[in-house]
Write a protein that holds these residues in place. Structure first.
Motif, PDB file in Angstrom:
ATOM      1  N   ASN A  56      79.278  52.935  30.162  1.00 46.48           N
ATOM      2  CA  ASN A  56      77.870  53.130  29.153  1.00 46.48           C
ATOM      3  C   ASN A  56      77.875  51.570  28.891  1.00 46.48           C
ATOM      4  O   ASN A  56      76.447  50.958  29.163  1.00 46.48           O
ATOM      5  CB  ASN A  56      78.577  53.442  28.655  1.00 46.48           C
ATOM      6  N   ARG A  57      78.547  50.813  28.941  1.00 45.75           N
ATOM      7  CA  ARG A  57      78.675  49.283  28.752  1.00 45.75           C
ATOM      8  C   ARG A  57      77.708  48.238  29.735  1.00 45.75           C
ATOM      9  O   ARG A  57      76.309  47.584  29.732  1.00 45.75           O
ATOM     10  CB  ARG A  57      79.124  48.505  28.145  1.00 45.75           C
ATOM     11  N   LYS A  58      77.626  49.102  31.071  1.00 48.14           N
ATOM     12  CA  LYS A  58      77.426  48.309  31.832  1.00 48.14           C
ATOM     13  C   LYS A  58      75.463  49.145  32.301  1.00 48.14           C
ATOM     14  O   LYS A  58      74.429  47.625  32.918  1.00 48.14           O
ATOM     15  CB  LYS A  58      77.474  48.501  33.925  1.00 48.14           C
ATOM     16  N   ARG A  59      75.766  50.156  32.212  1.00 47.32           N
ATOM     17  CA  ARG A  59      74.058  50.712  32.314  1.00 47.32           C
ATOM     18  C   ARG A  59      72.930  50.034  31.046  1.00 47.32           C
ATOM     19  O   ARG A  59      72.528  49.934  31.664  1.00 47.32           O
ATOM     20  CB  ARG A  59      74.227  52.223  31.467  1.00 47.32           C
ATOM     21  N   LEU A  60      73.891  49.668  30.209  1.00 41.89           N
ATOM     22  CA  LEU A  60      73.131  49.398  28.699  1.00 41.89           C
ATOM     23  C   LEU A  60      72.821  47.615  29.030  1.00 41.89           C
ATOM     24  O   LEU A  60      71.717  47.109  28.842  1.00 41.89           O
ATOM     25  CB  LEU A  60      73.629  49.344  27.388  1.00 41.89           C
ATOM     26  N   SER A  61      73.842  47.455  29.528  1.00 41.57           N
ATOM     27  CA  SER A  61      73.682  45.795  30.353  1.00 41.57           C
ATOM     28  C   SER A  61      72.181  45.902  31.395  1.00 41.57           C
ATOM     29  O   SER A  61      71.967  45.240  31.263  1.00 41.57           O
ATOM     30  CB  SER A  61      74.797  45.135  31.032  1.00 41.57           C
ATOM     31  N   ILE A  62      72.584  47.037  32.186  1.00 44.81           N
ATOM     32  CA  ILE A  62      71.566  46.649  33.038  1.00 44.81           C
ATOM     33  C   ILE A  62      70.129  46.975  32.334  1.00 44.81           C
ATOM     34  O   ILE A  62      68.860  45.817  33.025  1.00 44.81           O
ATOM     35  CB  ILE A  62      71.240  47.810  34.181  1.00 44.81           C
ATOM     36  N   LEU A  63      69.801  47.649  31.851  1.00 44.16           N
ATOM     37  CA  LEU A  63      68.392  48.166  31.112  1.00 44.16           C
ATOM     38  C   LEU A  63      68.004  46.995  30.353  1.00 44.16           C
ATOM     39  O   LEU A  63      67.091  46.861  30.053  1.00 44.16           O
ATOM     40  CB  LEU A  63      68.877  49.206  29.859  1.00 44.16           C
ATOM     41  N   LEU A  64      68.701  46.326  29.674  1.00 47.08           N
ATOM     42  CA  LEU A  64      68.679  44.751  28.725  1.00 47.08           C
ATOM     43  C   LEU A  64      67.784  44.049  29.635  1.00 47.08           C
ATOM     44  O   LEU A  64      66.700  43.085  29.328  1.00 47.08           O
ATOM     45  CB  LEU A  64      69.940  44.601  27.682  1.00 47.08           C
ATOM     46  N   ILE A  65      68.691  44.107  30.800  1.00 49.49           N
ATOM     47  CA  ILE A  65      68.519  43.143  31.364  1.00 49.49           C
ATOM     48  C   ILE A  65      66.538  42.269  32.766  1.00 49.49           C
ATOM     49  O   ILE A  65      66.096  42.468  32.463  1.00 49.49           O
ATOM     50  CB  ILE A  65      69.229  42.049  33.042  1.00 49.49           C
ATOM     51  N   LEU A  66      66.211  44.478  32.233  1.00 52.23           N
ATOM     52  CA  LEU A  66      65.429  44.825  33.418  1.00 52.23           C
ATOM     53  C   LEU A  66      64.035  44.597  31.754  1.00 52.23           C
ATOM     54  O   LEU A  66      63.060  44.145  31.900  1.00 52.23           O
ATOM     55  CB  LEU A  66      65.759  45.865  33.650  1.00 52.23           C
ATOM     56  N   VAL A  67      64.595  44.733  31.009  1.00 50.96           N
ATOM     57  CA  VAL A  67      63.729  44.322  29.772  1.00 50.96           C
ATOM     58  C   VAL A  67      63.398  43.275  29.797  1.00 50.96           C
ATOM     59  O   VAL A  67      61.666  42.883  29.480  1.00 50.96           O
ATOM     60  CB  VAL A  67      64.130  45.082  28.331  1.00 50.96           C
ATOM     61  N   LEU A  68      64.157  42.396  29.677  1.00 53.71           N
ATOM     62  CA  LEU A  68      64.157  40.695  29.220  1.00 53.71           C
ATOM     63  C   LEU A  68      62.741  40.494  30.501  1.00 53.71           C
ATOM     64  O   LEU A  68      61.881  39.381  31.127  1.00 53.71           O
ATOM     65  CB  LEU A  68      65.122  39.894  29.706  1.00 53.71           C
ATOM     66  N   LEU A  69      63.287  41.034  31.595  1.00 54.12           N
ATOM     67  CA  LEU A  69      62.903  40.702  33.044  1.00 54.12           C
ATOM     68  C   LEU A  69      61.039  41.034  32.766  1.00 54.12           C
ATOM     69  O   LEU A  69      60.147  40.108  33.713  1.00 54.12           O
ATOM     70  CB  LEU A  69      63.261  41.484  33.882  1.00 54.12           C
ATOM     71  N   SER A 156      81.038  40.471  37.929  1.00 57.18           N
ATOM     72  CA  SER A 156      79.372  41.450  37.920  1.00 57.18           C
ATOM     73  C   SER A 156      78.730  40.159  37.164  1.00 57.18           C
ATOM     74  O   SER A 156      77.491  40.219  38.010  1.00 57.18           O
ATOM     75  CB  SER A 156      79.787  42.256  36.310  1.00 57.18           C
ATOM     76  N   SER A 157      78.485  39.274  36.248  1.00 60.35           N
ATOM     77  CA  SER A 157      78.404  38.113  36.205  1.00 60.35           C
ATOM     78  C   SER A 157      76.823  37.710  37.585  1.00 60.35           C
ATOM     79  O   SER A 157      76.356  37.254  37.429  1.00 60.35           O
ATOM     80  CB  SER A 157      78.882  37.742  35.353  1.00 60.35           C
ATOM     81  N   PHE A 158      77.913  36.887  37.969  1.00 61.84           N
ATOM     82  CA  PHE A 158      77.512  37.134  39.296  1.00 61.84           C
ATOM     83  C   PHE A 158      75.837  37.636  40.020  1.00 61.84           C
ATOM     84  O   PHE A 158      75.049  36.975  40.108  1.00 61.84           O
ATOM     85  CB  PHE A 158      78.554  36.089  40.313  1.00 61.84           C
ATOM     86  N   THR A 159      76.800  38.687  40.629  1.00 62.21           N
ATOM     87  CA  THR A 159      75.412  39.795  40.649  1.00 62.21           C
ATOM     88  C   THR A 159      74.429  39.772  40.186  1.00 62.21           C
ATOM     89  O   THR A 159      73.314  39.488  41.025  1.00 62.21           O
ATOM     90  CB  THR A 159      76.842  40.821  40.780  1.00 62.21           C
ATOM     91  N   LYS A 160      74.238  40.147  38.515  1.00 65.01           N
ATOM     92  CA  LYS A 160      73.666  40.419  38.028  1.00 65.01           C
ATOM     93  C   LYS A 160      72.075  39.269  37.313  1.00 65.01           C
ATOM     94  O   LYS A 160      71.516  38.673  37.474  1.00 65.01           O
ATOM     95  CB  LYS A 160      74.055  40.517  36.361  1.00 65.01           C
ATOM     96  N   LEU A 161      72.985  37.771  37.318  1.00 62.26           N
ATOM     97  CA  LEU A 161      72.585  36.461  37.944  1.00 62.26           C
ATOM     98  C   LEU A 161      71.675  36.199  38.609  1.00 62.26           C
ATOM     99  O   LEU A 161      70.441  36.181  38.496  1.00 62.26           O
ATOM    100  CB  LEU A 161      73.785  35.166  37.327  1.00 62.26           C
ATOM    101  N   ILE A 162      72.186  36.750  40.199  1.00 63.39           N
ATOM    102  CA  ILE A 162      71.361  36.418  41.132  1.00 63.39           C
ATOM    103  C   ILE A 162      70.702  37.546  41.291  1.00 63.39           C
ATOM    104  O   ILE A 162      69.416  37.099  42.028  1.00 63.39           O
ATOM    105  CB  ILE A 162      72.263  36.500  42.750  1.00 63.39           C
TER     106      ILE A 162
END
Length: 243
Positions: A56-69, A156-162
């Protein structure tokens, strides 16, 4: 000579292990065995998190990153549209009360060049600023996910950042440049969607010039921050006083 006995011992261990698990109430198909990580690689405080909560925390992280994008793309669109509307059509304006404001042909050419650099400069600045925000937020969100090991956290951080850098630095500028094409002869901005690569991509303020300026600015700013270590100095001399 040892191949057959070793296989027999391995099957014997598997059978005994399966019997012990079944006797303890475990289902055989619900058990996974993997190599344990090194003790210094473990985040011991995160081991109490359940896999469902971590997902659930991973899904929230992906959602917030998409909102920032998405916010970064909107901000880039606004900045580029404002720059085009101000600089590109400034040369066509003339003060009716004073003729001194009217621009000559040489001044028009100069303003066109300045307009192109201003458009791509502001756009590159917005992209680099959003990249810095994405880096800080992504690192914090990934740490909040509660990964059990440092290796999984770094992966995980490298995958999200790239992925975030690719979307914000490559796809978003191309999309915004396509949506903010303009007609230089018109007194009002004309927005339309260009489906193909046109000559406007290679002109001043187009996609190609924006990509070149972005590459150069990214290299300069990255090396400057790496050499000056501004964040480390801020933590030492400002935040360290309140630690």
């Amino acid at each position: 000579l040892l191949r057959v006995p070793l296989k027999w011992v391995q099957r014997k261990k598997q059978r005994v292990g399966s019997e012990l698990l079944q006797a303890a109430g475990w289902k055989e198909e619900g058990v996974r065995v993997r190599r344990a990580p090194e003790p210094n690689d473990i985040y011991w405080e995160n081991l109490e998190l359940q896999p469902k909560e971590r997902r659930n925390r991973k899904r929230l992280s992906i959602l917030l990153i998409l909102v920032l994008l998405l916010l970064g793309t909107v901000l880039l669109y606004v900045a580029r549209s404002w720059q085009i509307g101000y600089f590109q059509h400034l040369s066509t304006l003339c003060d009716t009360q004073s003729t001194l404001f009217c621009l000559s042909d040489a001044d028009v050419s100069s303003w066109r060049t300045l307009a192109g650099f201003a458009i791509v400069g502001v756009s590159a600045g917005v992209t680099l600023l959003v990249n810095q925000v994405l880096k800080a937020v992504t690192v914090w969100l990934t740490y909040r996910e509660g990964h059990p090991t440092r290796s999984s956290y770094e992966k995980s951080s490298f995958t999200k950042l790239i992925l975030a850098y690719t979307l914000n630095t490559v796809l978003a500028p191309i999309l915004v440049s396509v949506l903010t094409l303009y007609d230089p002869m018109s007194k009002t901005l004309t927005f339309f969607i260009g489906r193909f690569i046109t000559q406007a991509w290679y002109e001043s303020g187009g996609v190609v010039s924006q990509a070149i300026i972005l590459i150069v600015c990214n290299a300069i700013i990255t090396d400057f921050l790496r050499a000056t270590q501004i964040d480390r100095l801020f933590n030492r001399y400002v935040r360290g006083r309140f630690a």
